[in-house]
Design an enzyme around this catalytic site. Structure first.
Site, PDB file in Angstrom:
ATOM      1  N   LYS A  22       0.863  -1.174   0.000  1.00  0.00           N
ATOM      2  CA  LYS A  22       0.000   0.000   0.000  1.00  0.00           C
ATOM      3  C   LYS A  22       0.901   1.226   0.000  1.00  0.00           C
ATOM      4  CE  LYS A  22      -3.635   2.382   2.580  1.00  0.00           C
ATOM      5  NZ  LYS A  22      -4.465   2.405   3.811  1.00  0.00           N
ATOM      6  N   ASP A 117     -14.150   4.079   9.799  1.00  0.00           N
ATOM      7  CA  ASP A 117     -14.410   4.029   8.353  1.00  0.00           C
ATOM      8  C   ASP A 117     -14.754   2.606   7.913  1.00  0.00           C
ATOM      9  OD1 ASP A 117     -14.790   5.110   5.847  1.00  0.00           O
ATOM     10  OD2 ASP A 117     -12.683   4.982   5.264  1.00  0.00           O
TER      11      ASP A 117
END
Length: 316
Positions: A22, A117
Site C-alpha cells: 500500500k 471508516d
C-alpha cells in the site's frame, strides 16, 4: 470497479510469501509523511488479530517519497465481490463474514480504538475465507471522557446519525452502526442507505427507522445540526418490511445495531452473543466460504502491467 485496498501485489524475496503493498500518498506533503499514515502505521504495529489486516513492515523504494506499507495479502475485498458476484452470499455465509468482523471489532474496541471508516470496501477476504478489517487511516484511540473529534468521518452510507447531526464526541458505537449497515447490505445484496448527500442520508435513516425524539434518544434536540434540518414525520420502524424473510433474532440484532441513542447501541460483544448466530442457518466455517478465482483473474487482467513486483525487505 471500486478501488482495491492495496496498490500492488509483491513477492517477499526472503520468505517467498505473497504480500500486498500500500503506497503512502505523499502528493501534498512537503514536510514528511502524512499524519494519517503515521497514525495508521502506529496503530497497526500494535494490532495482532486474525481478523485485522497485518502490517509486516514499512519499506522505502528508490526515492524517499516512495514509501510502502507491506501488508498480509488478501485475494479480494467485499465491495468488488458484491459488485461482480453472480450468486449472492447465502445467509450462512453472511453470518460467517459478520462474525469475523465482530471478533476483529471486539479486539479493537477492547484496546480503545475506533476504526471510523467501516464499509464493505475496507473488509478483505482471503481464499481461505478469513475476513480482515483494513484501512486504519481514520482510526483513533479514545478515552473517558471522550475528546472532541471531527464528525466528518465514515463513508456517508455507513455514517451514524449522531455524526450526521454534528456530535463531536465519538465512541465505538459509530463502528457498530456501520456494522448494521454492512450486515443489512450483505443480506439485501445492495446498500441499505445509499444517500447522495448528508440531508438525503438523514432522510433515508428516518424513512427506515422513524423520526428520532428525546424519548428514544435523550439529548437529540441539543445536537449541533438538528436545527438545520426539518425531519419528516415518520412514526414507524420499517426494518421488518425491508427484511420480511429475516428471523426475529436477525431483526432484533439489526434493531439493536440501529438504536438512535449511541449509548444503547449494541457492542461487538453483545452481537457475538446474539441468538441470530446460534439459529439455523448456522454460520458456515471460513474454510467453506466460496473462492472467486475468475473474479481475481479478471481484476488482475484489468490492472496495468508491472503490478507484480518483487519487494526488497528493508527497515522503515
Amino acid at each position: 470497479m471500486r478501488p482495491m485496498f492495496c496498490d500492488y501485489r509483491a513477492r517477499d524475496t526472503v520468505t517467498d510469501e505473497t504480500v500486498a503493498l500500500k503506497k503512502v500518498r505523499m502528493d501534498n506533503e512537503k514536510e514528511g509523511m502524512p499524519v494519517s499514515s503515521l497514525r495508521e502505521i502506529t496503530l497497526l504495529l500494535e494490532l495482532h488479530h486474525p481478523n485485522i489486516v497485518e502490517l509486516k513492515e514499512v519499506v522505502v523504494g528508490n526515492h524517499l517519497e516512495s514509501i510502502f506499507l507491506v501488508m498480509g495479502y488478501c485475494e479480494q475485498d467485499l465491495a468488488s465481490l458484491l459488485e461482480n458476484m453472480q450468486t449472492p452470499f447465502s445467509e450462512a455465509q453472511v453470518k460467517c463474514i459478520i462474525l469475523q468482523v465482530l471478533r476483529g471489532l471486539q479486539y479493537l474496541h477492547e484496546k480503545y480504538i475506533i476504526h471510523r471508516d467501516l464499509k464493505v470496501s475496507n473488509l478483505l477476504m482471503t481464499d481461505k475465507g478469513c475476513v480482515k478489517i483494513a484501512d486504519f487511516g481514520l482510526a483513533r484511540t479514545y478515552g473517558m471522557p471522550p475528546k472532541p473529534m471531527t464528525p466528518k468521518v465514515v463513508t456517508l452510507w455507513y455514517r451514524a446519525p449522531e455524526l450526521l447531526l454534528g456530535m463531536t464526541t465519538q465512541t465505538t458505537s459509530i463502528d457498530m452502526w456501520a456494522v448494521g449497515c454492512i450486515l443489512a447490505e450483505l443480506l439485501a445484496h445492495k446498500p441499505l442507505l445509499p444517500g447522495t448527500s448528508e440531508i438525503h442520508q438523514i432522510d433515508l435513516i428516518v424513512q427506515l427507522l422513524g423520526t428520532p425524539n428525546e424519548n428514544i434518544w435523550p439529548g437529540f434536540s441539543k445536537l449541533p445540526l438538528v436545527s438545520q434540518y426539518t425531519l419528516r414525520k415518520q412514526p414507524y420502524n420499517n426494518l421488518k418490511h425491508k427484511f420480511p424473510w429475516l428471523s426475529e433474532a436477525g431483526l432484533r440484532l439489526l434493531n439493536f445495531l440501529f438504536m438512535y441513542d449511541p449509548k444503547k447501541r449494541a457492542t461487538a460483544k453483545d452481537c457475538l452473543e446474539s441468538s441470530y448466530f446460534k439459529e439455523k442457518p448456522l454460520p458456515c466455517e471460513p474454510e467453506l466460504m466460496p473462492t472467486f478465482p475468475h473474479h481475481r483473474n479478471k481484476r488482475a487482467a484489468s490492472t496495468s502491467t508491472g503490478t507484480e513486483s518483487q519487494a526488497k525487505r528493508g527497515k522503515p
